[in-house]
Write a protein that holds these residues in place. Structure first.
Motif, mmCIF file in Angstrom:
data_model
loop_
_atom_site.group_PDB
_atom_site.id
_atom_site.type_symbol
_atom_site.label_atom_id
_atom_site.label_comp_id
_atom_site.label_asym_id
_atom_site.label_seq_id
_atom_site.Cartn_x
_atom_site.Cartn_y
_atom_site.Cartn_z
ATOM 1 N N UNK A 10 -8.377 -0.046 -7.838
ATOM 2 C CA UNK A 10 -8.991 -0.741 -6.704
ATOM 3 C C UNK A 10 -10.512 -0.688 -6.833
ATOM 4 N N UNK A 11 -11.152 -1.783 -6.433
ATOM 5 C CA UNK A 11 -12.609 -1.950 -6.502
ATOM 6 C C UNK A 11 -12.969 -2.773 -5.274
ATOM 7 N N UNK A 12 -13.718 -2.184 -4.328
ATOM 8 C CA UNK A 12 -13.842 -2.852 -3.031
ATOM 9 C C UNK A 12 -15.036 -2.349 -2.234
ATOM 10 N N UNK A 13 -15.355 -3.098 -1.175
ATOM 11 C CA UNK A 13 -16.303 -2.636 -0.176
ATOM 12 C C UNK A 13 -15.606 -1.592 0.692
ATOM 13 N N UNK A 14 -16.309 -0.487 0.992
ATOM 14 C CA UNK A 14 -15.686 0.584 1.773
ATOM 15 C C UNK A 14 -15.903 0.439 3.272
ATOM 16 N N UNK A 15 -16.561 -0.634 3.715
ATOM 17 C CA UNK A 15 -16.491 -0.983 5.128
ATOM 18 C C UNK A 15 -15.067 -1.482 5.366
ATOM 19 N N UNK A 16 -14.296 -0.754 6.165
ATOM 20 C CA UNK A 16 -12.864 -1.022 6.301
ATOM 21 C C UNK A 16 -12.576 -2.460 6.687
ATOM 22 N N UNK A 34 5.365 5.624 10.962
ATOM 23 C CA UNK A 34 5.029 4.414 10.218
ATOM 24 C C UNK A 34 4.791 4.790 8.758
ATOM 25 N N UNK A 35 4.792 3.798 7.873
ATOM 26 C CA UNK A 35 4.483 4.028 6.468
ATOM 27 C C UNK A 35 3.028 4.452 6.308
ATOM 28 N N UNK A 36 2.743 5.162 5.218
ATOM 29 C CA UNK A 36 1.363 5.524 4.913
ATOM 30 C C UNK A 36 1.230 5.831 3.429
ATOM 31 N N UNK A 37 -0.005 5.988 2.971
ATOM 32 C CA UNK A 37 -0.312 6.466 1.624
ATOM 33 C C UNK A 37 -1.761 6.925 1.641
ATOM 34 N N UNK A 38 -2.074 7.972 0.880
ATOM 35 C CA UNK A 38 -3.400 8.581 0.917
ATOM 36 C C UNK A 38 -4.068 8.459 -0.445
ATOM 37 N N UNK A 39 -5.339 8.053 -0.423
ATOM 38 C CA UNK A 39 -6.169 7.925 -1.620
ATOM 39 C C UNK A 39 -7.044 9.162 -1.762
ATOM 40 N N UNK A 40 -7.135 9.693 -2.975
ATOM 41 C CA UNK A 40 -7.954 10.878 -3.270
ATOM 42 C C UNK A 40 -9.326 10.398 -3.738
ATOM 43 N N UNK A 46 -7.982 10.738 -11.166
ATOM 44 C CA UNK A 46 -6.577 11.020 -11.345
ATOM 45 C C UNK A 46 -5.899 9.925 -12.174
ATOM 46 N N UNK A 47 -4.659 10.141 -12.646
ATOM 47 C CA UNK A 47 -3.904 9.039 -13.251
ATOM 48 C C UNK A 47 -3.719 7.918 -12.233
ATOM 49 N N UNK A 67 -3.103 3.861 -3.583
ATOM 50 C CA UNK A 67 -3.353 2.519 -3.036
ATOM 51 C C UNK A 67 -2.009 1.809 -2.920
ATOM 52 N N UNK A 68 -1.543 1.525 -1.708
ATOM 53 C CA UNK A 68 -0.201 0.964 -1.532
ATOM 54 C C UNK A 68 0.015 -0.313 -2.336
ATOM 55 N N UNK A 69 1.145 -0.350 -3.026
ATOM 56 C CA UNK A 69 1.623 -1.500 -3.786
ATOM 57 C C UNK A 69 0.835 -1.732 -5.073
ATOM 58 N N UNK A 70 -0.347 -1.149 -5.216
ATOM 59 C CA UNK A 70 -1.122 -1.280 -6.452
ATOM 60 C C UNK A 70 -0.815 -0.120 -7.387
ATOM 61 N N UNK A 71 -0.943 1.111 -6.880
ATOM 62 C CA UNK A 71 -0.632 2.277 -7.701
ATOM 63 C C UNK A 71 0.752 2.843 -7.415
#
Length: 471
Positions: A445-451, A81-87, A92-93, A99-103
């Motif tokens: 991205x700016x968000x609540x970290x409760x998934x 499946x698709x994925x992307x990982x946030x550091x 970072x730049x 963040x998928x579709x944002x960065x």
């Protein structure tokens, strides 16, 4: 995890049988670290289960760097499946933020993406998927950048990586949360206008808590020296659980939060909200006894942990079930923290109000900025900005801003020069103000970290008026 051995687990158990993945390109560049997003098998309560993971070619779980080494990574997607990982916690730049579709677009199955930037700030960071609900499937790992002082200190480094686990799929959990609640439960509704009988501590009834991929029926036992000093790096990588780290009879010294040094605070218990990290220095007992390091689930009779064991020490069995519920994670200790390197004194150019709103009954969450739902926090470069986070609900919200560190400067009207963080918990009906320097242009991205709060709408952005065209 004793990272002096550069291993987290014997993760070479590797790909689950029958997993279908596309052909993966070989990466030959010796200067790059290859991180592979893959399926793996772990054991929970005596049962084998397949989940995700992020490993290097040699099986090392996550990434460990020293100050001055570049972040030079090829991320390879071995999932189907698709994925992307946030550091998480890095500056970072923005186009490499994960963040998928944002960065950036997600990485397709069998594909890869390269990342190269300065490995800053140093400290205890981590990495996790920002794609859908993959984080609940344990798609997360440590990301440690040791500063020069940490490299020179006479202490053994141990990582405690905490996650919550359910036999149900994340999609099943989220669908259950979104079901309309009976009218009688409206008294427990979290809303910006209604009152609550008291804080709602948990959305999800998890089956287990994991510490370094293991439960307390088979905990990781880490070899340490009698009387030795330990730097314990605790990472709350759970999707929807807060913890209190409990050292029992041993006194610890909190020396960093979210990777950022603080003036030491001594205690035996340390609250840890979702996505937060704590570096705790402790000295093993002179009598050579073992030390359990436990993570008590907030509002749950459930715990996990690891055992620090000198040679020859007896290890007692510890149940994952507890007689009492884990303590509520609040801000008393937060109010004591003082940054070693606080922001320089400067006039505030912009104050941005952020309301945290939602309804537990219908499970809809939001974070209107300047009173407008869907509005980004718009800033200009080189400003001192304060974000005023007001929680109008009956649940805590761990708020995370990508690409920046901020300083906690006010809790419920009391000003102080608090810790530097990237994630701050805002308890029910409370207001927390954080200050930051806008020095990393982009769309963040700016968000609540409760998934599940994030998935149900508590997500926004901080946007610079002038955004760079490229890296």
């Amino acid at each position: 995890m004793d990272v002096s051995r550069r291993f987290f687990l014997a993760a070479s158990a590797g790909l689950a049988a029958g997993a279908s993945v596309a052909k993966i390109p070989d990466v030959q560049a010796a200067s790059k670290t290859v991180l592979r997003v893959k399926t793996r098998q772990i054991e929970v309560e005596g049962k084998a289960v397949t989940r995700y993971g992020i490993e290097q070619n040699d099986g090392t779980f996550g990434l460990f760097l020293n100050d001055g080494e570049p972040f030079n990574v090829q991320l390879v997607n071995e999932l189907n499946v698709d994925t992307l990982v946030h550091w998480h916690g890095m500056e970072e730049p923005w186009r490499q933020d994960g963040v998928p579709y944002l960065s950036a677009p997600p990485i397709k199955s069998g594909g890869s993406m390269e990342y190269q930037f300065a490995a800053l700030p140093t400290g205890t960071r981590w990495m996790h998927s920002h794609f859908g609900l993959q984080e609940q499937n344990l798609l997360a790992a440590p990301l440690i950048i040791r500063d020069k002082a940490e490299q020179a200190e006479d202490a053994q480094e141990v990582v405690l990586f905490l996650e919550d686990f359910a036999w149900r799929s994340p999609e099943e959990i989220f669908a259950e949360l979104r079901k309309p609640k009976p009218a009688m439960s409206m008294s427990k509704s979290s809303s910006d206008t209604g009152k609550s009988d008291g804080p709602d501590l948990n959305d999800v009834d998890f089956d287990a808590y994991l510490a370094n991929d293991r439960t307390l029926d088979d905990p990781e036992i880490i070899a340490v020296e009698k009387g030795g000093r330990i730097r314990l790096r605790v990472i709350n990588a759970s999707a929807s659980s807060e913890f209190t780290v409990d050292l029992g009879a041993v006194q610890g010294s909190l020396v960093a939060v979210d990777g950022n040094p603080v003036q030491p605070v001594s205690a035996q218990r340390f609250p840890l909200a979702i996505a937060q990290r704590a570096d705790i220095m402790l000295t093993m007992p002179a009598d050579g006894s073992a030390v359990p390091v436990l993570a008590l689930g907030e509002g749950r009779k459930l715990q996990s942990g690891i055992i620090l064991r000198p040679k020859g020490a007896a290890v007692a069995m510890i149940s994952a079930k507890t007689e009492t519920e884990g303590p509520r994670v609040e801000l008393e200790q937060e109010a004591l923290l003082r940054a070693v390197t606080p922001l320089k004194k400067r006039q505030v150019q912009q104050i941005i109000p952020v309301d945290l709103t939602g309804f537990m009954s219908s499970y809809i969450w939001n974070m209107p900025i300047h009173g407008q739902a869907g509005m980004p926090a718009v800033v200009e470069e080189s400003q001192r900005v304060e974000l005023v986070l007001t929680n109008k609900t009956s649940m805590s919200h761990p708020m995370h801003l990508h690409g920046h560190s901020f300083q906690v400067v006010e809790i419920n009207g009391t000003r102080f020069n608090g810790a530097m963080r990237d994630t701050i918990m805002v308890p029910p009906r409370m207001t927390v103000t954080v200050a930051l320097e806008t020095k990393n242009p982009g769309l963040w991205a700016f968000h609540c970290h409760n998934l599940y709060h994030l998935a149900a709408g508590m997500f926004s952005t901080m946007a610079y008026r002038e955004i760079p065209d490229s890296n």
